[in-house]
Enzyme design. Sequence first.
Site, PDB file in Angstrom:
ATOM      1  N   GLY A  48       0.910  -1.371  -0.145  1.00  0.00           N
ATOM      2  CA  GLY A  48       0.216  -0.035  -0.108  1.00  0.00           C
ATOM      3  C   GLY A  48       0.938   1.235   0.040  1.00  0.00           C
ATOM      4  N   SER A  50       3.302   3.141   2.368  1.00  0.00           N
ATOM      5  CA  SER A  50       3.737   3.077   3.786  1.00  0.00           C
ATOM      6  C   SER A  50       3.775   4.260   4.544  1.00  0.00           C
ATOM      7  CB  SER A  50       5.378   2.735   3.523  1.00  0.00           C
ATOM      8  OG  SER A  50       6.143   3.721   2.599  1.00  0.00           O
ATOM      9  N   CYS A  80       5.963  -5.431   0.379  1.00  0.00           N
ATOM     10  CA  CYS A  80       6.198  -4.160  -0.146  1.00  0.00           C
ATOM     11  C   CYS A  80       6.257  -2.920   0.791  1.00  0.00           C
ATOM     12  CB  CYS A  80       5.246  -3.978  -1.643  1.00  0.00           C
ATOM     13  SG  CYS A  80       5.687  -2.815  -2.468  1.00  0.00           S
ATOM     14  N   ILE A 140       5.257  -3.544  -7.442  1.00  0.00           N
ATOM     15  CA  ILE A 140       4.467  -2.474  -7.983  1.00  0.00           C
ATOM     16  C   ILE A 140       5.013  -1.242  -7.094  1.00  0.00           C
ATOM     17  CG2 ILE A 140       2.253  -1.097  -7.743  1.00  0.00           C
ATOM     18  CD1 ILE A 140       0.789  -4.215  -7.969  1.00  0.00           C
ATOM     19  N   HIS A 176       4.671  -8.816  -4.443  1.00  0.00           N
ATOM     20  CA  HIS A 176       3.278  -9.078  -3.697  1.00  0.00           C
ATOM     21  C   HIS A 176       2.764 -10.402  -3.862  1.00  0.00           C
ATOM     22  CE1 HIS A 176       2.130  -4.754  -2.838  1.00  0.00           C
ATOM     23  NE2 HIS A 176       3.047  -4.397  -4.039  1.00  0.00           N
ATOM     24  N   GLU A 178       0.509 -11.620  -2.451  1.00  0.00           N
ATOM     25  CA  GLU A 178      -1.162 -11.530  -2.562  1.00  0.00           C
ATOM     26  C   GLU A 178      -1.624 -11.310  -3.734  1.00  0.00           C
ATOM     27  OE1 GLU A 178       1.001  -9.287  -1.239  1.00  0.00           O
ATOM     28  OE2 GLU A 178       0.235  -7.426  -1.517  1.00  0.00           O
TER      29      GLU A 178
END
Length: 199
Positions: A48, A50, A80, A140, A176, A178
């Site tokens: 996301g 940070s 990330c 990303i 990532h 996920e």
Amino acid sequence: MKVGVLALQGNVPEHLQALAGLLPKGDLVPVRDPSTFAQVDTLFLPGGESTTIARLLKETHLWPLLASRLKEGFPVLGTCAGLILLARDLAPGSGGRDPPTLGALDVRVRRNDYGAQRESFEGPVRVQGLSGGPFPGVFIRAPRILDVGPNAEPFAWRDQEVVGVRAGVVWGTTFHPELSGDLRLHRRFLAEVGRSIRT
Ligand code: GLN
């Protein structure tokens, strides 16, 4: 074992969905405040932003609680932005203000070091001890791991570059898992954490 996903900002639904494939629903806890944090035996820190996640961790009073549990060997997987928050320190140069870090992983990282959103990319990642071929790495606006200190151990590489590190049961990846549809890393982390909690 109750498994938490820090649910303040970022790829929260994606982690919850990945973990829902591995755990009974009742064992999965979105962590938003000290009372939900107190229920969990391990925590996933999602990707996301940070700086935003750090600010919200402070506003919700979770920051000092997480920092002190990390000192006692609390298992965490950060992806990330999650890795950024776990790092020992951040190299300047990402532009903008860097967040404070928890210092649980002996690495120096630089945020956004592969470039802006349009420079995001996917590519195979070699994960130590993971069978079934390369892991699909999704990067990303990823941080780059610039330095791995003596208290952390690399476990994932893209070409020669380290993209995953661990210190015992604290793991961090610049990619990532996920978002990859591949549950091997989540599964492996939970298996190790389960063992460390039982022993
Ligand atoms: N660039 C983001 C940061 O610095 C991290 C990107 C991500 O988590 N996908 O916080």
